[in-house]
Scaffold this active site. Structure first.
Site, PDB file in Angstrom:
ATOM      1  N   GLU A  94      -0.302 -13.432  -4.013  1.00 26.57           N
ATOM      2  CA  GLU A  94      -0.101 -12.106  -3.416  1.00 26.57           C
ATOM      3  C   GLU A  94       0.493 -12.281  -2.029  1.00 26.57           C
ATOM      4  O   GLU A  94       0.022 -13.110  -1.243  1.00 26.57           O
ATOM      5  CB  GLU A  94      -1.425 -11.344  -3.332  1.00 26.57           C
ATOM      6  CG  GLU A  94      -1.327 -10.001  -2.605  1.00 26.57           C
ATOM      7  CD  GLU A  94      -2.664  -9.282  -2.525  1.00 26.57           C
ATOM      8  OE1 GLU A  94      -3.502  -9.471  -3.438  1.00 26.57           O
ATOM      9  OE2 GLU A  94      -2.875  -8.536  -1.539  1.00 26.57           O
ATOM     10  N   GLU A  99      -0.253  -4.319   5.613  1.00 28.96           N
ATOM     11  CA  GLU A  99      -1.352  -3.442   5.226  1.00 28.96           C
ATOM     12  C   GLU A  99      -1.720  -2.645   6.476  1.00 28.96           C
ATOM     13  O   GLU A  99      -1.921  -3.212   7.551  1.00 28.96           O
ATOM     14  CB  GLU A  99      -2.549  -4.237   4.711  1.00 28.96           C
ATOM     15  CG  GLU A  99      -2.274  -4.912   3.377  1.00 28.96           C
ATOM     16  CD  GLU A  99      -3.504  -5.617   2.816  1.00 28.96           C
ATOM     17  OE1 GLU A  99      -4.187  -5.036   1.965  1.00 28.96           O
ATOM     18  OE2 GLU A  99      -3.762  -6.754   3.253  1.00 28.96           O
TER      19      GLU A  99
END
Length: 217
Positions: A94, A99
């Site tokens: 990932e 974020e």
């Protein structure tokens, strides 16, 4: 990977007429769906995924984003390994380009998750004095066979090198853009919050000195 209090439905979100795609999260109508926690969902939102459509291997990947407002919001622009059906997570890898958490409105997080780092990940965050929701900001990675670098508004702020078996970033990945609510990283949701937005002006891919490819399915 991500969990949250939302049900994803792309009909909730749309373009705004000014060139941006706006992911909307709302409590309105959410309870018509049952979520993984075996109860009516609390939120509706959108998650766009390029899996089995368009993939990427190396290169610069960037987006111009205006982040969400409100505690419990968890906006993200990220990639997962296209071999996830065979290897599972985190073996597929990932890459979090950014974020953006409503609980830390002056931080952008850029992380990798692999075989060793697992859920904790390896990466860093960068301070945003005016916050990520004040205006659009550009979030980018330069992804090379032995290194990934993170940029905020063109300024390098983090780097991870190929060191050990945690490095599973040597194959095709696909893109995800979503706005989750709550969950293991988003945290508690402000009880007075009923809607939130995350806007994308554009997403771009380019090669780095000829390195990088787009894979169309």
């Amino acid at each position: 990977t991500e969990t949250g209090r939302q049900w994803y439905d792309d009909k909730v979100s749309s373009t705004d007429g000014n060139g941006s795609y706006v992911i909307k999260a709302t409590t309105s109508g959410a309870s018509a769906n049952n979520c993984y926690y075996k109860a009516p969902c609390e939120w509706l939102s959108t998650k766009l995924v390029t899996k089995d459509k368009v993939g990427f291997k190396y290169g610069r990947i960037e987006a111009r984003i205006k982040g969400p407002i409100g505690e419990g919001t968890w906006g993200a622009f990220w990639l997962l390994g296209a071999n996830i059906d065979d290897r599972g997570w985190p073996g597929c890898g990932e890459i979090d380009v950014t974020e953006l958490l409503g609980k830390t409105p002056n931080q952008s997080y850029g992380y990798l998750h692999g075989l060793i780092s697992d859920a904790a990940g390896r990466g860093t965050s960068v301070d945003m004095p005016k916050g990520f929701a004040d205006d659009y900001h550009t979030y980018a990675i330069d992804w090379l066979p032995d290194q990934i670098d993170w940029y905020l508004d063109g300024v390098l702020y983090g780097s991870q090198q190929k060191l050990d078996k945690d490095w599973v970033f040597d194959h095709e990945f696909y893109l995800i853009m979503n706005l989750a609510m709550g969950g293991n990283f988003g945290g508690a949701i402000d009880a007075s919050l009923t809607q939130a937005e995350m806007s994308f002006d554009w997403i771009r891919f380019s090669t780095i000195n000829g390195v990088g490819e787009v894979i169309k399915h």
